[in-house]
Design an enzyme around this catalytic site. Sequence first.
Site, PDB file in Angstrom:
ATOM      1  N   SER A  52       0.830  -1.204   0.000  1.00  0.00           N
ATOM      2  CA  SER A  52       0.000   0.000   0.000  1.00  0.00           C
ATOM      3  C   SER A  52       0.865   1.254   0.000  1.00  0.00           C
ATOM      4  O   SER A  52       1.967   1.256   0.568  1.00  0.00           O
ATOM      5  CB  SER A  52      -0.859  -0.011   1.266  1.00  0.00           C
ATOM      6  OG  SER A  52      -1.463   1.234   1.456  1.00  0.00           O
ATOM      7  N   TYR A  71      -1.714   0.270  10.335  1.00  0.00           N
ATOM      8  CA  TYR A  71      -1.974  -0.399   9.044  1.00  0.00           C
ATOM      9  C   TYR A  71      -0.763  -0.277   8.116  1.00  0.00           C
ATOM     10  O   TYR A  71      -0.276  -1.270   7.571  1.00  0.00           O
ATOM     11  CB  TYR A  71      -3.215   0.208   8.379  1.00  0.00           C
ATOM     12  CG  TYR A  71      -3.387  -0.224   6.948  1.00  0.00           C
ATOM     13  CD1 TYR A  71      -3.707  -1.544   6.636  1.00  0.00           C
ATOM     14  CD2 TYR A  71      -3.197   0.672   5.899  1.00  0.00           C
ATOM     15  CE1 TYR A  71      -3.843  -1.952   5.308  1.00  0.00           C
ATOM     16  CE2 TYR A  71      -3.330   0.274   4.577  1.00  0.00           C
ATOM     17  CZ  TYR A  71      -3.645  -1.036   4.289  1.00  0.00           C
ATOM     18  OH  TYR A  71      -3.766  -1.439   2.978  1.00  0.00           O
ATOM     19  N   LYS A 123       1.975  -3.241   6.596  1.00  0.00           N
ATOM     20  CA  LYS A 123       2.319  -3.491   5.189  1.00  0.00           C
ATOM     21  C   LYS A 123       3.832  -3.410   4.984  1.00  0.00           C
ATOM     22  O   LYS A 123       4.415  -4.198   4.234  1.00  0.00           O
ATOM     23  CB  LYS A 123       1.595  -2.491   4.281  1.00  0.00           C
ATOM     24  CG  LYS A 123       0.097  -2.725   4.194  1.00  0.00           C
ATOM     25  CD  LYS A 123      -0.223  -4.020   3.455  1.00  0.00           C
ATOM     26  CE  LYS A 123      -1.711  -4.255   3.320  1.00  0.00           C
ATOM     27  NZ  LYS A 123      -2.045  -5.516   2.653  1.00  0.00           N
TER      28      LYS A 123
HETATM   29  N1  LIG Z   1      -8.856  -0.757  -1.143  1.00  0.00           N
HETATM   30  C1  LIG Z   1      -7.755  -0.006  -1.170  1.00  0.00           C
HETATM   31  O1  LIG Z   1      -7.809   1.210  -1.468  1.00  0.00           O
HETATM   32  C2  LIG Z   1      -6.405  -0.629  -0.864  1.00  0.00           C
HETATM   33  C3  LIG Z   1      -5.257   0.189  -0.963  1.00  0.00           C
HETATM   34  C4  LIG Z   1      -4.010  -0.378  -0.696  1.00  0.00           C
HETATM   35  C5  LIG Z   1      -3.910  -1.723  -0.375  1.00  0.00           C
HETATM   36  N2  LIG Z   1      -5.039  -2.493  -0.273  1.00  0.00           N
HETATM   37  C6  LIG Z   1      -4.881  -3.906   0.096  1.00  0.00           C
HETATM   38  O2  LIG Z   1      -5.544  -4.718  -0.856  1.00  0.00           O
HETATM   39  C7  LIG Z   1      -5.989  -5.921  -0.240  1.00  0.00           C
HETATM   40  C8  LIG Z   1      -7.440  -6.163  -0.622  1.00  0.00           C
HETATM   41  O3  LIG Z   1      -8.212  -5.061  -0.179  1.00  0.00           O
HETATM   42  P1  LIG Z   1      -9.751  -4.890  -0.538  1.00  0.00           P
HETATM   43  O4  LIG Z   1      -9.989  -3.445  -0.688  1.00  0.00           O
HETATM   44  O5  LIG Z   1     -10.153  -5.826  -1.615  1.00  0.00           O
HETATM   45  O6  LIG Z   1     -10.403  -5.358   0.856  1.00  0.00           O
HETATM   46  P2  LIG Z   1     -11.571  -6.411   1.134  1.00  0.00           P
HETATM   47  O7  LIG Z   1     -11.839  -6.343   2.605  1.00  0.00           O
HETATM   48  O8  LIG Z   1     -12.708  -6.216   0.199  1.00  0.00           O
HETATM   49  O9  LIG Z   1     -10.877  -7.791   0.768  1.00  0.00           O
HETATM   50  C9  LIG Z   1     -10.052  -8.507   1.656  1.00  0.00           C
HETATM   51  C10 LIG Z   1     -10.373  -9.980   1.462  1.00  0.00           C
HETATM   52  O10 LIG Z   1      -9.494 -10.749   2.288  1.00  0.00           O
HETATM   53  C11 LIG Z   1     -10.271 -11.666   3.062  1.00  0.00           C
HETATM   54  N3  LIG Z   1      -9.531 -11.866   4.312  1.00  0.00           N
HETATM   55  C12 LIG Z   1      -9.264 -10.948   5.279  1.00  0.00           C
HETATM   56  N4  LIG Z   1      -8.529 -11.513   6.257  1.00  0.00           N
HETATM   57  C13 LIG Z   1      -8.318 -12.807   5.885  1.00  0.00           C
HETATM   58  C14 LIG Z   1      -7.616 -13.902   6.464  1.00  0.00           C
HETATM   59  N5  LIG Z   1      -6.997 -13.793   7.656  1.00  0.00           N
HETATM   60  N6  LIG Z   1      -7.595 -15.086   5.811  1.00  0.00           N
HETATM   61  C15 LIG Z   1      -8.226 -15.223   4.606  1.00  0.00           C
HETATM   62  N7  LIG Z   1      -8.915 -14.238   4.017  1.00  0.00           N
HETATM   63  C16 LIG Z   1      -8.954 -13.039   4.652  1.00  0.00           C
HETATM   64  C17 LIG Z   1     -11.609 -10.998   3.240  1.00  0.00           C
HETATM   65  O11 LIG Z   1     -12.668 -11.898   3.530  1.00  0.00           O
HETATM   66  C18 LIG Z   1     -11.784 -10.332   1.882  1.00  0.00           C
HETATM   67  O12 LIG Z   1     -12.357 -11.204   0.939  1.00  0.00           O
HETATM   68  C19 LIG Z   1      -5.747  -5.749   1.258  1.00  0.00           C
HETATM   69  O13 LIG Z   1      -4.555  -6.431   1.595  1.00  0.00           O
HETATM   70  C20 LIG Z   1      -5.550  -4.249   1.407  1.00  0.00           C
HETATM   71  O14 LIG Z   1      -4.733  -3.930   2.502  1.00  0.00           O
HETATM   72  C21 LIG Z   1      -6.274  -1.980  -0.514  1.00  0.00           C
END
Ligand SMILES: NC(=O)c1ccc[n+]([C@@H]2O[C@H](COP(=O)([O-])OP(=O)(O)OC[C@H]3O[C@@H](n4cnc5c(N)ncnc54)[C@H](O)[C@@H]3O)[C@@H](O)[C@H]2O)c1
Length: 335
Positions: free
Chosen positions: A116, A140, A144
């Site tokens: 991130s 957070y 990362k």
């Molecule tokens: N959305 C953003 O703007 C953004 C920005 C930077 C990084 N990210 C990273 O991208 C990734 C996905 O984010 P997102 O926006 O799709 O979030 P989201 O919450 O929609 O998706 C996360 C998924 O991971 C699953 N999950 C969570 N903990 C788990 C575990 N311990 N074991 C198995 N599954 C697990 C959840 O059920 C979900 O399906 C994350 O790692 C997040 O930190 C997101």
Amino acid sequence: MLMVTGGAGYIGAHVVRSLLRDGHEVVVLDDLSTGRPELVPDGVPLETGTVCDSAFVADVLDLYDVDSVVHLAGRKAVDESTARPGYYYRENVFGMLSILEAMVRTDVRSIVFSSSAAVYGTTDCERVTENSPTNPASPYGRTKLMCEWMLRDIAAAEGISWTALRYFNVAGAGEPSLADRGAHNLVPKVFQALDEGLPPTVYGDDYETPDGTCIRDYIHVADLADAHAAVVPTTRSARTAATYNVGRGHGASVLEVMRAVQRASGVCFDWRVGDRRAGDPARVVADAERMSRDLGWQARRDLDDIVSSAWQAWSGARPVAAVPGEEGDTIPVGT
Ligand SMILES: NC(=O)c1ccc[n+]([C@@H]2O[C@H](COP(=O)([O-])OP(=O)(O)OC[C@H]3O[C@@H](n4cnc5c(N)ncnc54)[C@H](O)[C@@H]3O)[C@@H](O)[C@H]2O)c1
């Protein structure tokens, strides 16, 4: 076979579709804590369980003869990470260790990791490069960064090929059924306020930016998914140790996003200015040149594409309540 952790989540669902389009075979591992099984396409196996259970992860890797991992599972809410840091360290950092241990045990030697822009924290760079200092402002962001460090060290010792993608501000929807329902990020937060008939909140308008509000680099989730499709083959086929910013290289202020929502929705609404939030840097914009140079990947969609796709997906699923202002009477940009 590829294993996508978090493939039932917002970004993961898009990534799985991009990988399938490019002819990859995929299995999803997800604990469904925020994910939804209906987001996993028909024909893609879903294994339900946590990445923190290394034996379970190893079983899935073995069962499907996986040779490469795309690791998106994790917790992502900055505010929640401040309130519950232990939970974030366990889910994100311990989760990463658990996956790497399972990979070593089953001889899987390739991984793409969702990092991130939060690893940069407060920065005074016009655009941050992958070599800019990392100074995360939240638990957070620190989880990362710790994952990146752990990945680098374990990969070097165990011969694992890896790519870390530092996502900037992800929004939009590749198709209406794949909307971000989380309301942790600005665009869905604005939509949620409109649903509730409330003015959305702008957190601080006294930053040293042209309009006083924070500037971020918004990227369409479909462009981000395509970035995964670009790095998976290289990470899988040759020994790689790479970190990439995944952004557009263009900043948009909070007020510019508000006006994009007005244009997309046709709803004229007021916003309310609240206090600054702790740890919110004034400006974080990607230098995305490295990814373009190495892999030929570039974001194709602009802020209006992002917000209009998000609006279509959100408003298709939820009726919008009456909001201050008049429907159909957009406020032009620059006012
Ligand atoms: N959305 C953003 O703007 C953004 C920005 C930077 C990084 N990210 C990273 O991208 C990734 C996905 O984010 P997102 O926006 O799709 O979030 P989201 O919450 O929609 O998706 C996360 C998924 O991971 C699953 N999950 C969570 N903990 C788990 C575990 N311990 N074991 C198995 N599954 C697990 C959840 O059920 C979900 O399906 C994350 O790692 C997040 O930190 C997101």
